[in-house]
Scaffold this motif. Structure first.
Motif, PDB file in Angstrom:
ATOM      1  N   ASN A   9      15.434  85.504  88.577  1.00  0.00           N
ATOM      2  CA  ASN A   9      15.501  84.954  87.333  1.00  0.00           C
ATOM      3  C   ASN A   9      14.094  84.895  86.563  1.00  0.00           C
ATOM      4  O   ASN A   9      14.189  84.513  85.185  1.00  0.00           O
ATOM      5  CB  ASN A   9      15.987  83.562  87.313  1.00  0.00           C
ATOM      6  N   HIS A  10      12.759  85.391  87.110  1.00  0.00           N
ATOM      7  CA  HIS A  10      11.730  85.310  86.299  1.00  0.00           C
ATOM      8  C   HIS A  10      10.767  86.174  86.780  1.00  0.00           C
ATOM      9  O   HIS A  10      10.133  85.978  87.799  1.00  0.00           O
ATOM     10  CB  HIS A  10      10.904  84.033  86.214  1.00  0.00           C
ATOM     11  N   VAL A  11      10.717  87.517  86.110  1.00  0.00           N
ATOM     12  CA  VAL A  11       9.552  88.504  86.453  1.00  0.00           C
ATOM     13  C   VAL A  11       8.799  88.930  85.223  1.00  0.00           C
ATOM     14  O   VAL A  11       9.369  88.798  84.132  1.00  0.00           O
ATOM     15  CB  VAL A  11      10.108  89.651  87.157  1.00  0.00           C
ATOM     16  N   HIS A  12       7.641  89.488  85.443  1.00  0.00           N
ATOM     17  CA  HIS A  12       7.063  90.060  84.339  1.00  0.00           C
ATOM     18  C   HIS A  12       6.694  91.599  84.695  1.00  0.00           C
ATOM     19  O   HIS A  12       6.624  91.620  85.638  1.00  0.00           O
ATOM     20  CB  HIS A  12       5.727  89.379  84.040  1.00  0.00           C
ATOM     21  N   LEU A  13       6.802  92.405  83.712  1.00  0.00           N
ATOM     22  CA  LEU A  13       6.247  93.711  84.058  1.00  0.00           C
ATOM     23  C   LEU A  13       5.232  94.174  83.012  1.00  0.00           C
ATOM     24  O   LEU A  13       5.301  93.667  81.809  1.00  0.00           O
ATOM     25  CB  LEU A  13       7.533  94.792  83.912  1.00  0.00           C
ATOM     26  N   GLY A 121      11.593  82.662  75.545  1.00  0.00           N
ATOM     27  CA  GLY A 121      10.989  82.005  76.635  1.00  0.00           C
ATOM     28  C   GLY A 121       9.993  83.231  76.905  1.00  0.00           C
ATOM     29  O   GLY A 121      10.212  84.404  76.610  1.00  0.00           O
ATOM     30  N   GLU A 122       8.763  83.057  77.725  1.00  0.00           N
ATOM     31  CA  GLU A 122       8.821  81.588  78.084  1.00  0.00           C
ATOM     32  C   GLU A 122       7.843  80.664  76.946  1.00  0.00           C
ATOM     33  O   GLU A 122       6.819  81.283  76.638  1.00  0.00           O
ATOM     34  CB  GLU A 122       8.191  81.446  79.473  1.00  0.00           C
ATOM     35  N   ILE A 123       8.416  79.618  76.687  1.00  0.00           N
ATOM     36  CA  ILE A 123       7.844  78.854  75.654  1.00  0.00           C
ATOM     37  C   ILE A 123       7.550  77.689  76.295  1.00  0.00           C
ATOM     38  O   ILE A 123       8.164  77.132  77.429  1.00  0.00           O
ATOM     39  CB  ILE A 123       8.893  78.757  74.609  1.00  0.00           C
ATOM     40  N   THR A 227      10.773  84.942  91.291  1.00  0.00           N
ATOM     41  CA  THR A 227       9.350  85.141  92.120  1.00  0.00           C
ATOM     42  C   THR A 227       8.118  84.753  90.904  1.00  0.00           C
ATOM     43  O   THR A 227       7.065  84.742  91.443  1.00  0.00           O
ATOM     44  CB  THR A 227       9.014  86.705  92.514  1.00  0.00           C
ATOM     45  N   ASP A 228       8.489  84.921  89.688  1.00  0.00           N
ATOM     46  CA  ASP A 228       7.304  84.949  88.656  1.00  0.00           C
ATOM     47  C   ASP A 228       6.302  86.292  88.925  1.00  0.00           C
ATOM     48  O   ASP A 228       5.031  86.031  88.679  1.00  0.00           O
ATOM     49  CB  ASP A 228       6.633  83.610  88.530  1.00  0.00           C
ATOM     50  N   TYR A 229       6.697  87.245  89.430  1.00  0.00           N
ATOM     51  CA  TYR A 229       6.155  88.415  89.758  1.00  0.00           C
ATOM     52  C   TYR A 229       5.410  88.947  88.417  1.00  0.00           C
ATOM     53  O   TYR A 229       5.754  89.112  87.336  1.00  0.00           O
ATOM     54  CB  TYR A 229       7.061  89.762  89.919  1.00  0.00           C
TER      55      TYR A 229
END
Ligand SMILES: [Zn+2]
Length: 281
Positions: A9-13, A121-123, A227-229
């Motif tokens: 539900n939450h990753v960054h690339l 988001g993310e805000i 994971t907040d990768y």
């Protein structure tokens, strides 16, 4: 084993990170869907509201590359990262900085209305202590973002200081004030606050550590996993590997701590409720 949906539900690339290759690792491990969240990129310095769109478009392009090259589901959230307020306030003064951040919210809402993003988001507010003025301004900006989400019929994904039952209630009341349903408020990086008493109806996105997910499951299934990768080649071990959610989910299915019905709720029904999206797998 039946095929189950598995959503992080939450990753960054990052364009200079492993991006598509990282998503391929996720898919190989059994992952089927990513919620990709925008973060500011070094290549686009946001000093005025109109820079946000240019920065969001980088995230949208990354999502498109992953869909095309890896074939998994990807949905995107975009929004002005809360910590940006501090640098903007130093440059422009706080009240102008608030206007710039609100402009970033407007651009995010526009992309939601165009069907390119599923949430704002993310805000939220900085995760470290800030002055009272900055905190008040952050709350004003977050409330504005919630009101736009209400208008667009979408979710917000919140970045804040560590969540507690008290802060979850405070945020739930903010959502109530603008008419945004509480289940449209996703609290990322959330401890296992799974019961309604603990989360006041907001949607917790729980970091996929063994302990946190074990505790979350002992309380129910109304949560998502993340994971907040970060996809930062300079800090490879700074966050969880992008394969963590699929590996954790499969291990729990194998041990019997999770069954397919519950996996379905966590990885498909919950994101459907929070974002209004269909999870194909
Ligand atoms: Zn994040």
């Amino acid at each position: 084993m039946m095929r189950v949906p598995i959503l992080d539900n939450h990753v960054h690339l990052h364009p200079q990170g492993r991006n598509v290759e990282a998503a391929r690792d996720f898919a190989k491990a059994g992952g089927t869907h990513l919620i990709l969240s925008h973060l500011p990129y070094e290549t686009v310095r946001v000093t005025e509201a109109e820079h946000f769109l240019e920065s969001y478009e980088i995230t949208l392009r990354l999502a498109e590359s992953v869909r095309r090259e890896v074939g998994i589901g990807v949905d995107v959230t975009v929004g002005p990262y809360p910590v940006l307020l501090i640098g903007l306030a130093e440059k422009h003064g706080l009240s102008h900085a608030v206007e710039i951040m609100k402009g970033g919210m407007e651009s995010a809402k526009e992309l939601v209305l165009q069907g390119k993003a599923v949430g704002i988001g993310e805000i939220g507010r900085p995760h470290f202590p800030v002055s009272e003025d900055v905190l008040a301004a952050s709350n004003e900006i977050m409330g504005f973002g919630m009101s736009l989400a209400k208008e667009a019929g979408c979710a917000v994904v919140l970045h804040t200081e560590s969540a507690t039952p008290d802060s979850m209630l405070e945020i739930a009341l903010m959502a109530d004030r603008v008419g945004l349903p509480r289940y449209r408020v996703v609290k990322r990086y959330c401890p296992p606050l799974v019961t309604e008493m603990e989360n006041s109806g907001l949607f917790p996105s729980v970091l996929a550590s063994r302990t946190a997910i074990g505790e979350a499951l002992s309380k129910g299934t109304r949560f998502m996993m993340e994971t907040d990768y970060l996809d930062d080649l300079k800090r490879p071990g700074a966050v969880m590997a992008i394969t963590t959610v699929p590996k954790r989910t499969k291990a729990l299915l194998q041990s019997g701590a999770l069954d397919e019905e519950k996996a379905h709720i966590i990885h498909s029904e919950n994101p459907k409720k929070a974002y209004g999206i269909d999870i194909k797998y």
